[in-house]
Each structure stands twice: as C-alpha cells, then as structure tokens.
Design a protein around this motif. Sequence first.
Motif, PDB file in Angstrom:
ATOM      1  N   ALA A 141       0.836  -1.204   0.000  1.00 47.20           N
ATOM      2  CA  ALA A 141       0.000   0.000   0.000  1.00 47.20           C
ATOM      3  C   ALA A 141       0.868   1.250   0.000  1.00 47.20           C
ATOM      4  O   ALA A 141       1.982   1.246   0.531  1.00 47.20           O
ATOM      5  CB  ALA A 141      -0.928   0.009   1.220  1.00 47.20           C
ATOM      6  N   GLU A 142       0.347   2.309  -0.585  1.00 44.34           N
ATOM      7  CA  GLU A 142       1.073   3.579  -0.629  1.00 44.34           C
ATOM      8  C   GLU A 142       1.104   4.201   0.767  1.00 44.34           C
ATOM      9  O   GLU A 142       0.107   4.206   1.484  1.00 44.34           O
ATOM     10  CB  GLU A 142       0.396   4.530  -1.608  1.00 44.34           C
ATOM     11  CG  GLU A 142       1.120   5.854  -1.782  1.00 44.34           C
ATOM     12  CD  GLU A 142       0.429   6.746  -2.774  1.00 44.34           C
ATOM     13  OE1 GLU A 142       0.874   7.908  -2.936  1.00 44.34           O
ATOM     14  OE2 GLU A 142      -0.550   6.291  -3.394  1.00 44.34           O
ATOM     15  N   ILE A 143       2.264   4.733   1.141  1.00 44.79           N
ATOM     16  CA  ILE A 143       2.424   5.358   2.457  1.00 44.79           C
ATOM     17  C   ILE A 143       1.961   6.811   2.368  1.00 44.79           C
ATOM     18  O   ILE A 143       2.486   7.582   1.570  1.00 44.79           O
ATOM     19  CB  ILE A 143       3.885   5.292   2.913  1.00 44.79           C
ATOM     20  CG1 ILE A 143       4.374   3.841   2.946  1.00 44.79           C
ATOM     21  CG2 ILE A 143       4.047   5.934   4.285  1.00 44.79           C
ATOM     22  CD1 ILE A 143       5.839   3.696   3.222  1.00 44.79           C
ATOM     23  N   PRO A 144       0.984   7.190   3.187  1.00 43.63           N
ATOM     24  CA  PRO A 144       0.493   8.568   3.117  1.00 43.63           C
ATOM     25  C   PRO A 144       1.467   9.555   3.737  1.00 43.63           C
ATOM     26  O   PRO A 144       2.432   9.173   4.404  1.00 43.63           O
ATOM     27  CB  PRO A 144      -0.811   8.510   3.933  1.00 43.63           C
ATOM     28  CG  PRO A 144      -0.600   7.388   4.891  1.00 43.63           C
ATOM     29  CD  PRO A 144       0.257   6.387   4.168  1.00 43.63           C
ATOM     30  N   ASP A 145       1.199  10.828   3.517  1.00 41.50           N
ATOM     31  CA  ASP A 145       2.005  11.892   4.108  1.00 41.50           C
ATOM     32  C   ASP A 145       1.922  11.824   5.629  1.00 41.50           C
ATOM     33  O   ASP A 145       0.914  11.394   6.200  1.00 41.50           O
ATOM     34  CB  ASP A 145       1.507  13.251   3.628  1.00 41.50           C
ATOM     35  CG  ASP A 145       2.346  14.400   4.164  1.00 41.50           C
ATOM     36  OD1 ASP A 145       3.436  14.614   3.636  1.00 41.50           O
ATOM     37  OD2 ASP A 145       1.893  15.043   5.121  1.00 41.50           O
ATOM     38  N   VAL A 146       3.004  12.230   6.310  1.00 42.98           N
ATOM     39  CA  VAL A 146       3.057  12.127   7.768  1.00 42.98           C
ATOM     40  C   VAL A 146       1.933  12.918   8.424  1.00 42.98           C
ATOM     41  O   VAL A 146       1.400  12.519   9.462  1.00 42.98           O
ATOM     42  CB  VAL A 146       4.432  12.592   8.293  1.00 42.98           C
ATOM     43  CG1 VAL A 146       4.646  14.059   7.999  1.00 42.98           C
ATOM     44  CG2 VAL A 146       4.564  12.329   9.776  1.00 42.98           C
TER      45      VAL A 146
END
Length: 317
Positions: free
Chosen positions: A223-228
């Motif tokens: 899965a794509e890692i979202p912005d912090v």
Amino acid sequence: MAIAKAERLMNLALCLLGTRRPLSKRELRESIEAYLEANSEDAFSRMFERDKDDLRELGLVIETVENLDGETGYLARRDSNRLPPITLDAEEAAALGLAAKVWQQARLAGAASGALQKLRAAGLPEDVDPYEAHGALEPRIPVHEAAFEPLMLACRDRRPVVFDYRKANAAHPEPRHVEPWALECWRGHWYLAGFDRDRGAERVFRLSRITGKVRSRSGRFTAEIPDVVTVRETVASWAGETADRSALIRLRAGAGYPLRAKATSVRELGDGWDELEIPYGHGLDAWLVEFGPDVVVLEPAELRADVVDRLRAVAKG
C-alpha cells in the motif's frame, strides 16, 4: 537480502573513499567479496552499476576517470564528500537539547545523548548547555511497551510485521499482519498507524494492546504510504481526538480529570456525581472504559452499548 546489500554498498563506498587513484571495475571486483561471488561478468556489471547509482542517490560524489590506456576508473575524493562544518546558535542547540531530554525515559536515551556529544565535538558552542532547563515543565515521553523499539525500526526500514493484538472489546488477541507507517503519541499512549493486510485498509493499533513479540516479515509494502500529516490525523481520529458530536456522561466527583479537561459543560448532580458533556469521536468508548466505575454513559445509546460491551469483555478476561 537488505543487510547483504547494505554491506556491499558500504564496502564499495569504503573502497572508493580509501583509494588515491581511480580503481577499475576489475580491481573493485577483486576487492569486494560480494562481487567475486557474482555468477558471471554480466551479473557483476549489473550489480556494480546499480550499487554505484544507489551510492550517488545517497549523496556520495563518485568521479569517473579514464586513464591513458582508455580504461575507466572510479573514486570518491574525500574533499568532495566531506560535510560542511556544523554551526548551531543558542536557540538551535536548546531545541536539540529539549528533544534529547524528551527521550530520557525511552530506549532512545543513549542515542540522543550520543548525538549531542558528537555535536559538541563537531563545534557546538561551548557556552551552550543543551541539557540546561529552559522552562518550568520537564518534557517526557514515557515508553514502556516492548513493541515500541521493533516497530520503530520496522517503520524506519519499511518492513512488514506480524503481532498479536487484543482489541478492547475482545477476550483474546488475534494475529495482525501490518505494514507499519508511523508511531504517534496521544494522551500519553503510543499508537501505530499502518496498513492492515488482512482487512485491506489503514488501521491504528495501541501499543499497550500488542501481546507477545513483534515479528518482521520479508517483502515490500503493498500500500502507498500517506504523508506524515495524514498519518497524524488518522491517529488523532482513531484515538478519539476528532469529534463531530457530543456525549453526555455521569462522572464521580473528584475523578476523571482528563475527561473534565475535555468537557464543554459540567453540572453538579449531588450525591458525589457530576454530569459532563464531552466531544464524541472514534475511540471515546475505549477511553471511557479506562475510568471503570467512575463513569456512567447516559447518551448516546450506541456509545453506552459500546462501553458496556467492552466492560463485559474485560470482565470475561
């Protein structure tokens, strides 16, 4: 595999930094064991080109030089790869000292102290004490959960993990397969935000409910890692920080001060009880359970039912 590649990159960097003259691909292959173990010249050449590109992406300046015989050589000059002097003013040093003091109760205390010592050796102003108190409040982030360190490393290295997790309303833990994104601290509790492979969606896990060991798994994230910032908003929502309505509770007098701090209104009922209106968001039921018999939920009905279910699950053990 990751460890082997990291060791290979380190050996290549040391060879390029340690030489006074350009080294050919043949000389580099003879100097690095991992290259000698390559099955063929083509396999070595592909491996070397990938490693060279990776080192350049990491910031190492690698020069390509052609000698009189037309053979290409490589080297990394020390003066081209030396970091500039570190200079910190008093405010920057104070900020680093404050950050280090935050972790004094965690396993990162040694690393934080060592980093400040290195900064001192690199030119931190002698008249600045990074450990000097700069306020009446002493910052602390307690970390008591054994899962913190392996999860922190898994987040850093982007490694999937498996652990047993007991939900607040469950009698027994169950295994969870997670791609960890980040660790966040809310109200003194640590939470892990990540992608739950079994459920195919993002989830937040409270570290105190992780039982047993955290085991690493091989493979890449799916899965794509979202912005912090998005991750922090997710943790805030799951931890009950994001509220879109209100709940009405009875609270025993002299108890539940964190709830009182969140209350939008407080009314004395007498007989040792107060009535509070508090923001109601995801995770409030789990928080209310922590106050045990000092809290009674009046409304809404679904919140009352969730709290009762959680208390029954705890009672069953």
